[in-house]
Enzyme design. Structure first.
Site, PDB file in Angstrom:
ATOM      1  N   GLY A  60      -1.692  -2.486  -5.799  1.00  0.00           N
ATOM      2  CA  GLY A  60      -0.741  -1.383  -5.845  1.00  0.00           C
ATOM      3  C   GLY A  60      -0.421  -0.766  -4.497  1.00  0.00           C
ATOM      4  N   HIS A  61      -1.018  -1.275  -3.417  1.00  0.00           N
ATOM      5  CA  HIS A  61      -0.833  -0.657  -2.089  1.00  0.00           C
ATOM      6  C   HIS A  61      -0.530  -1.723  -1.056  1.00  0.00           C
ATOM      7  CE1 HIS A  61      -1.795   2.001   1.382  1.00  0.00           C
ATOM      8  NE2 HIS A  61      -1.552   2.966   0.525  1.00  0.00           N
ATOM      9  N   PHE A  62       0.544  -2.217  -0.893  1.00  0.00           N
ATOM     10  CA  PHE A  62       1.779  -2.070  -1.647  1.00  0.00           C
ATOM     11  C   PHE A  62       2.231  -3.451  -2.066  1.00  0.00           C
ATOM     12  CE2 PHE A  62       1.775   1.530   1.334  1.00  0.00           C
ATOM     13  CZ  PHE A  62       1.939   2.581   0.461  1.00  0.00           C
ATOM     14  N   LEU A  67      -1.188  -3.202   2.460  1.00  0.00           N
ATOM     15  CA  LEU A  67      -1.796  -2.426   3.543  1.00  0.00           C
ATOM     16  C   LEU A  67      -3.083  -1.801   3.022  1.00  0.00           C
ATOM     17  CD1 LEU A  67       1.316  -0.414   4.828  1.00  0.00           C
ATOM     18  CD2 LEU A  67       0.332  -2.471   5.840  1.00  0.00           C
TER      19      LEU A  67
END
Length: 156
Positions: A60-62, A67
């Site tokens: 989820g990041h990203f 990252l």
């Protein structure tokens, strides 16, 4: 501290993951130190975190541009600091220092899958045998990714 793995009485300067797990309470997916590559009692530790695409936070990041979250870089720096604090000679064995504050933290570059964080934590002070401060930095390929001062408190 002697180095029982090789039978010598030289101070231990490296720690494998099993030894890190004896010193820190963190476990997957929140253990963010893979190895300690340099350690000097009451002074400093240098650890590594191999960053892979398999890290859960990259989902989820990203999506499409993974990252490592800056707060997890700071947490990794705190865990390396915890290696130093867990072995201070004036502190009873088994006592836990928890991360309580940050000062002067700056994130200087992105950390992405394939990077290896080299994290240095230097002991600055211990007050009333309970409150500690560490100077920390995380580098990738010799370039500063993050730095800051971290505070810790011993819990009963």
């Amino acid at each position: 501290m002697s180095n029982p793995s090789d039978g010598s009485t030289d101070p231990k300067t490296t720690f494998m993951i099993e030894e890190i797990q004896e010193l820190l309470p963190h476990r997957y997916p929140f253990l963010l130190v893979d190895r300690i590559i340099d350690y000097k009692e009451s002074e400093r530790a240098v650890g590594i975190k191999n960053v892979t695409m398999n890290e859960e936070f990259f989902q989820g990041h990203f999506p499409g541009r993974p990252l490592m979250p800056g707060v997890l870089i700071v947490e990794a720096m705190a865990q390396v600091g915890g290696i130093v604090l867990a072995q201070l000679p004036d502190i009873p064995s088994g006592k836990l220092f928890v991360f309580t504050g940050i000062d002067k933290v700056r994130i200087r570059r992105s950390v992405v899958p394939g990077d290896q964080l080299v994290i240095t934590a230097e002991f600055l002070s211990l007050k009333r045998k309970r409150f500690a401060m560490m100077s920390t930095k995380a580098e990738v390929d010799g370039k500063l990714a993050c730095s800051g001062e971290l505070m810790f408190a011993m819990v009963d």
